[in-house]
Design an enzyme around this catalytic site. Structure first.
Site, PDB file in Angstrom:
ATOM      1  CE  LYS A  11      74.183  46.858  46.323  1.00 10.53           C
ATOM      2  NZ  LYS A  11      74.030  48.318  46.208  1.00 10.53           N
ATOM      3  CD  GLU A  68      74.467  50.600  41.972  1.00 11.94           C
ATOM      4  OE1 GLU A  68      75.085  50.415  43.033  1.00 11.94           O
ATOM      5  OE2 GLU A  68      74.923  51.291  41.046  1.00 11.94           O
ATOM      6  CG  ASP A 101      72.735  53.964  43.188  1.00 16.98           C
ATOM      7  OD1 ASP A 101      73.163  53.966  44.360  1.00 16.98           O
ATOM      8  OD2 ASP A 101      73.261  54.620  42.273  1.00 16.98           O
TER       9      ASP A 101
END
Length: 344
Positions: free
Chosen positions: A53, A195, A55
């Protein structure tokens, strides 16, 4: 025969039958697939793949008719903000595609939304170059190739085509993925300060909506909130004391608390100038907000906020301001609630 057509011919017969003539690339990009927040951890077999994931901000790219367009998930043109990415896509030998990805900036080896924000909104080439912020476009999905709509293909097939269709060198990167070990991968990601992960069904199609075929597995809490007001600064502080935040629920803006950390001096001053031009006399929040010296604004700005948890009364605990987002409409901001393991 184009390079892209040759790639499509490598698909098995069953997958080739899933192809269809594509709508214009911008139409395909108008409704990107969105992930659902989840606390699921029990992944096994080869049903899922896992991506880091990032950012950053979502960006879809279209090359069609000799032109390249970079689009936010709300449809705003971003070519002038990220010209080096548009140029890299324009230099590809593949001339007809629509792709999905994430635009990021790095700080000390990690994707950093606050650093990326220094590029967001810039539209003049001299301002972009003066910012000193290098960006990377991580590409993770393929919606169109050589006039054919690929969204009904299984994800693994789309990724295989995507890997071969483009040449990846800075500022373009192909998003890597892993095929197993979701729980361990998430633990490793969190230990590295990432993340989290995105889990995606390997055989899933590309759906123009939020779907549980894509799951957000976060290491920490964090989401977007609507700015509905602010407080005055105290002591040596400049600009403002805190932003007053909310989210939409059943047609009303619900108060979620205030954030007073994560700002530098220039951000405080810039925010105050912008918010002063948005002042209104009445609070936009549903119900009473007890904040001394509160000033109210039109609920139009969207802020990215990190926090540790929600309190029992629905307030944010230890929130921290990361930056403003311009890729999501304020009316679309709701409280993210995880789809549990069973529901997912």
């Amino acid at each position: 025969m184009s390079v892209a057509t040759g790639l499509l011919d490598t698909l098995p017969d069953g997958q080739r039958r899933l192809l269809r003539e594509a709508r214009p690339g911008a139409d395909l990009a108008a409704r990107p697939m969105l992930a659902t927040l989840s606390d699921r951890r029990d992944f096994s077999g080869e049903e899922w793949i896992f991506e880091r994931k990032l950012d950053g901000v979502r960006v879809l790219a279209v090359r069609e008719g000799g032109r390249v367009a970079l689009l936010s998930r709300s449809g705003r043109r971003l070519d002038a903000t990220y010209p080096e990415v548009a140029e890299a896509l324009g230099d590809q030998s593949c001339a007809d595609f629509t792709i999905d990805g994430e635009m990021v900036a790095f700080k000390r080896g990690r994707t950093d939304f606050s650093r990326l924000q220094q590029r967001m909104g810039l539209t003049r080439r001299q301002d972009v170059e003066a910012s000193g912020v290098a960006v990377t476009y991580y590409v993770f999905d393929l919606l169109r190739l050589d006039g054919q709509d690929t969204t009904r293909l299984p994800l693994r097939a789309r990724k295989s085509l995507l890997r071969r269709a483009l040449t990846y060198r800075a500022p373009l990167r192909l998003t890597p993925h892993r095929n197993e070990g979701g729980a361990k991968l998430l633990a490793d990601s969190c230990a590295r300060g990432w993340e989290g992960l995105i889990a995606k069904r390997a055989d899933g199609d590309y759906q123009p909506r939020r779907s549980t075929d894509w799951l957000k597995l976060k290491c920490a809490q964090g989401q977007e909130f609507v700015v509905g007001g602010f407080t005055e600064p105290a002591g040596s502080r400049v600009g403002l004391g805190a932003l007053l935040l909310g989210y939409h629920e059943r047609g009303r803006l619900r108060y979620a608390g205030k954030v007073g950390t994560g700002f530098d001096r220039s951000t405080l001053l810039e925010l105050r100038e912008r918010l002063d031009g948005m002042r209104v006399s009445r609070a936009p929040f549903d119900g009473e907000v007890r904040e001394a010296g509160a000033r109210w604004v039109r609920p139009e700005l969207v802020a990215q906020i990190d926090f540790t948890e929600w309190t029992r009364d629905g307030m944010l605990r230890h929130p921290r301001f990361l930056g403003l987002r311009d890729d999501k409409a304020a009316e679309d901001v709701v409280r993210e609630r995880p789809a549990g393991g069973a529901a997912a």
